[in-house]
Design an enzyme around this catalytic site. Structure first.
Site, PDB file in Angstrom:
ATOM      1  CB  THR A 185      -0.870   0.042   1.268  1.00  0.00           C
ATOM      2  OG1 THR A 185       0.008   0.117   2.392  1.00  0.00           O
ATOM      3  CG2 THR A 185      -1.741  -1.186   1.388  1.00  0.00           C
ATOM      4  CD  GLU A 330      -5.309  -2.470   1.987  1.00  0.00           C
ATOM      5  OE1 GLU A 330      -5.661  -1.924   0.922  1.00  0.00           O
ATOM      6  OE2 GLU A 330      -4.735  -1.859   2.906  1.00  0.00           O
ATOM      7  CE  LYS A 438     -15.125  12.014  12.794  1.00  0.00           C
ATOM      8  NZ  LYS A 438     -13.772  11.747  12.359  1.00  0.00           N
ATOM      9  CD1 TRP A 443     -19.386  13.235  11.443  1.00  0.00           C
ATOM     10  CD2 TRP A 443     -19.155  11.377  10.210  1.00  0.00           C
ATOM     11  NE1 TRP A 443     -18.878  12.262  12.249  1.00  0.00           N
ATOM     12  CE2 TRP A 443     -18.720  11.110  11.531  1.00  0.00           C
ATOM     13  CE3 TRP A 443     -19.086  10.365   9.265  1.00  0.00           C
ATOM     14  CZ2 TRP A 443     -18.231   9.863  11.915  1.00  0.00           C
ATOM     15  CZ3 TRP A 443     -18.609   9.114   9.650  1.00  0.00           C
ATOM     16  CH2 TRP A 443     -18.175   8.875  10.959  1.00  0.00           C
TER      17      TRP A 443
HETATM   18  P1  ADP Z   1      -5.096   2.143  -4.855  1.00  0.00           P
HETATM   19  O1  ADP Z   1      -3.717   2.297  -4.413  1.00  0.00           O
HETATM   20  O2  ADP Z   1      -5.369   1.017  -5.731  1.00  0.00           O
HETATM   21  O3  ADP Z   1      -5.749   3.411  -5.293  1.00  0.00           O
HETATM   22  P2  ADP Z   1      -5.435   2.189  -2.218  1.00  0.00           P
HETATM   23  O4  ADP Z   1      -5.498   0.945  -1.453  1.00  0.00           O
HETATM   24  O5  ADP Z   1      -4.232   3.042  -2.142  1.00  0.00           O
HETATM   25  O6  ADP Z   1      -5.809   1.748  -3.611  1.00  0.00           O
HETATM   26  O7  ADP Z   1      -6.614   3.154  -1.898  1.00  0.00           O
HETATM   27  C1  ADP Z   1      -7.902   2.673  -1.722  1.00  0.00           C
HETATM   28  C2  ADP Z   1      -8.769   3.811  -1.291  1.00  0.00           C
HETATM   29  O8  ADP Z   1      -8.956   4.737  -2.366  1.00  0.00           O
HETATM   30  C3  ADP Z   1     -10.149   3.379  -0.923  1.00  0.00           C
HETATM   31  O9  ADP Z   1     -10.197   2.854   0.378  1.00  0.00           O
HETATM   32  C4  ADP Z   1     -10.913   4.684  -1.076  1.00  0.00           C
HETATM   33  O10 ADP Z   1     -10.763   5.527   0.027  1.00  0.00           O
HETATM   34  C5  ADP Z   1     -10.220   5.330  -2.260  1.00  0.00           C
HETATM   35  N1  ADP Z   1     -10.996   5.084  -3.469  1.00  0.00           N
HETATM   36  C6  ADP Z   1     -10.797   4.154  -4.412  1.00  0.00           C
HETATM   37  N2  ADP Z   1     -11.705   4.247  -5.390  1.00  0.00           N
HETATM   38  C7  ADP Z   1     -12.529   5.273  -5.059  1.00  0.00           C
HETATM   39  C8  ADP Z   1     -13.686   5.875  -5.657  1.00  0.00           C
HETATM   40  N3  ADP Z   1     -14.176   5.470  -6.816  1.00  0.00           N
HETATM   41  N4  ADP Z   1     -14.258   6.900  -5.001  1.00  0.00           N
HETATM   42  C9  ADP Z   1     -13.790   7.347  -3.832  1.00  0.00           C
HETATM   43  N5  ADP Z   1     -12.700   6.832  -3.229  1.00  0.00           N
HETATM   44  C10 ADP Z   1     -12.077   5.803  -3.830  1.00  0.00           C
END
Ligand code: ADP
Length: 543
Positions: A185, A330, A438, A443
């Site tokens: 990540t 994940e 918040k 929210w």
């Molecule tokens: P990646 O690195 O593949 O982008 P990450 O694990 O770093 O995935 O990030 C995942 C996070 O990105 C999600 O938990 C969410 O917060 C955000 N995310 C992914 N897709 C979307 C979406 N379509 N809209 C809003 N947030 C998103």
């Protein structure tokens, strides 16, 4: 009583074997680091994967060894995807956008043995070479003619390494739950954490994502994954290409609007996949040259929320449907997709756009629910919001070499997102739980505010954070980058927002900045912005 069906293992080698027999002539086109466009067939890719597997065996690579890559989306990286995992070793794709200290951390944590690197990224490794002594050698992904001078030691050339190897290789058979690939990540706080995918999870994820209900990938498709092969396996698209025979167009280092358009114009992909920032660049480029993305039917957008203005632009200027998707490292990564439905056809465009703003419905295999602070499930009414938990056959069960179990709750994974789920199982991401604002016990979604603000024609990027406020605890602050030459004011932005959001959501101020910090996966690095602006309103009040 057990059923009487063969328990054949689901292996990545099975995908490339299937591709060789079923789609030998499917094309893979890549922009190479060397500058030119390379094209060959699936059959040739499969043969070269086998040569690579033979070469890796000769180098002493064994089952479970971590073989790392630091590379763009290109044909050699595709060969590594199948050659490394196929022979039973583990493909560790490294994100070059990580900070040097994070690169050192993950290369050591993963205990990588060999590292395959594109020409572009050699300086990154030269700068840290003394801190990654576990690496036995580096393979530069080029031919002899392009081999550079380098201070790295034990350096091999990719083309020379495989050239005399046989293109016959018997893929070993093993348990489908064996590890196939590893991705970390991006770690906005603390060290990056490793997600170790299995052969089974990879194959099932690919099978699920090609469905019409998900990303709709088939032998008729020509796809351009701009989403990188160095992060979450380019959303599984290389495996999906082997599975279906879809033509694959790989953009290499050319992620800017002009380079992408050059490939789109010649290769005519009908399916694009990537994060919103990439599409902003492409859409701006298309506007500047006054052309249409004629070949494109669907654009899959995930990684961050797709703003309304983008959904509209793709539809109205280019006739392309934006498939909003949500997922995370994940989850391999696909969790939900907002594919076109029959119901959408009967909606007005405005209604349809509102639905497209949601992140879609779970891909079959993924279960999701929202819970409150005591982990009680909350209603699926599209209004109540809570922490989003997921489970499924391609969802992580624990981090690699990491005892932290805090994200795992009774067999569910806590995504760290706050969301709504509606009666038709559409997911609406409200925010990351650490980014939600918040204000006086209520929210405010920073994502919703950003999405409204970016609709202003003179802004190119927006970031909303919660900053300290004496009365309300937190209030929203909007940071925005103006288009070149624009003098739009904070008051004008607030005017623009006034009929689009609830009154109490209105940002207390708008600050214009020249740039915003991003994570290694292109997301706003809000933790940095918050640090800088935390006391912004307190200072303003006391001034
Ligand atoms: P990646 O690195 O593949 O982008 P990450 O694990 O770093 O995935 O990030 C995942 C996070 O990105 C999600 O938990 C969410 O917060 C955000 N995310 C992914 N897709 C979307 C979406 N379509 N809209 C809003 N947030 C998103």
């Amino acid at each position: 009583m057990q059923g009487n069906i063969m328990a054949r293992p689901l292996l990545i080698s099975g995908l490339i074997e299937h591709a060789t027999l079923t789609h030998p002539d499917s094309e893979i086109v890549s922009r190479r680091c060397e500058g030119d466009i390379h094209r060959y067939t699936m059959k040739e890719a499969a043969q070269r994967s086998k040569k690579l597997a033979n070469a890796l065996s000769r180098l002493g690579a064994k089952q479970d060894d971590r073989i790392a890559t630091l590379a763009w989306n290109n044909h050699r990286h595709f060969e590594l995807y199948f050659g490394v995992s196929g022979m039973g070793a583990i493909l560790h794709t490294i994100n070059p956008r990580l900070f040097p200290e994070q690169l050192v951390y993950i290369i050591n944590h993963a205990e990588d043995r060999w590292l395959f690197v594109d020409l572009t990224f050699i300086p990154l490794l030269e700068a840290i070479k003394d801190q990654i002594s576990n690496i036995e050698g580096f393979v530069i992904m080029t031919d002899e003619a392009h081999m550079p001078e380098t201070s790295l030691t034990n350096v091999l050339c990719y083309e020379t390494l495989i050239q005399d190897e046989s293109d016959e290789f018997e893929w070993p058979e093993f348990d489908e739950n064996q590890a196939a690939s590893l991705c970390y990540t991006s770690g906005t706080t603390g060290n990056p954490k490793g997600v170790l995918y299995t052969h089974r999870s990879t194959v099932i994820h690919a099978q699920a994502e090609i469905a019409k209900e998900a990303l709709d990938i088939g032998s008729y498709s020509c796809m351009l994954p701009v989403v990188p092969m160095f992060h979450v396996n380019a959303w599984g698209t290389p495996y999906a290409a082997a599975m279906t025979g879809a033509k694959l167009v790989l953009p290499g280092p050319g992620m800017d609007g002009a380079s992408l358009w050059e490939l789109i114009e010649t290769e005519k992909p009908d399916l694009l996949l990537g994060v919103p920032t990439v599409w902003l660049m492409l859409l701006n480029h298309m506007e500047s040259i006054g052309k249409k993305l004629d070949s494109v039917n669907n654009v899959v957008v995930g990684g961050s929320a797709a703003p309304l203005s983008m959904i509209k632009k793709f539809q109205e200027d280019h006739g392309a449907f934006l498939v909003h998707a949500w997922g995370m490292t994940e989850m391999s990564p696909l969790g939900t997709a907002n594919a076109k439905t029959r119901l959408m056809d009967s909606m007005s465009l405005e209604e349809r756009y509102q639905l497209q703003l949601k992140q879609g419905r779970p891909v079959c295999g993924i279960e999701m629910k929202i819970v409150d602070d005591s982990n009680n499930e909350m209603p699926r009414d599209g209004v109540a919001y809570g922490r989003l938990l997921v489970r499924g056959p391609w969802v992580i069960s624990s981090y690699f070499k990491n005892d932290d179990q805090s994200s795992f709750i009774d067999g569910w994974f806590d995504t760290g997102d706050v969301a709504t789920i509606d009666p038709h199982n559409y997911l609406g991401i409200v925010d990351r739980s650490k980014d939600v604002i918040k204000s006086g016990g209520e929210w405010i979604s920073s994502i919703d505010l950003e999405n409204e603000a970016i609709g202003h024609p003179e802004l190119i990027e927006c970031c909303v954070i919660g900053v300290a406020h004496e009365k309300w605890d937190e209030r929203p602050l909007l940071l925005a980058i103006r288009k070149e030459g624009s003098n739009v004011t904070a008051e004008e932005i607030k005017d623009y927002l006034s009929d689009k959001i609830a009154k109490w959501w209105m940002p207390d101020d708008v600050v214009f900045v020249a740039s915003l910090p991003h994570t290694a996966t292109g997301k706003l690095l809000k933790i940095e912005v918050r640090k800088k602006y935390h006391d912004y309103l307190l200072k303003a009040e006391n001034a």
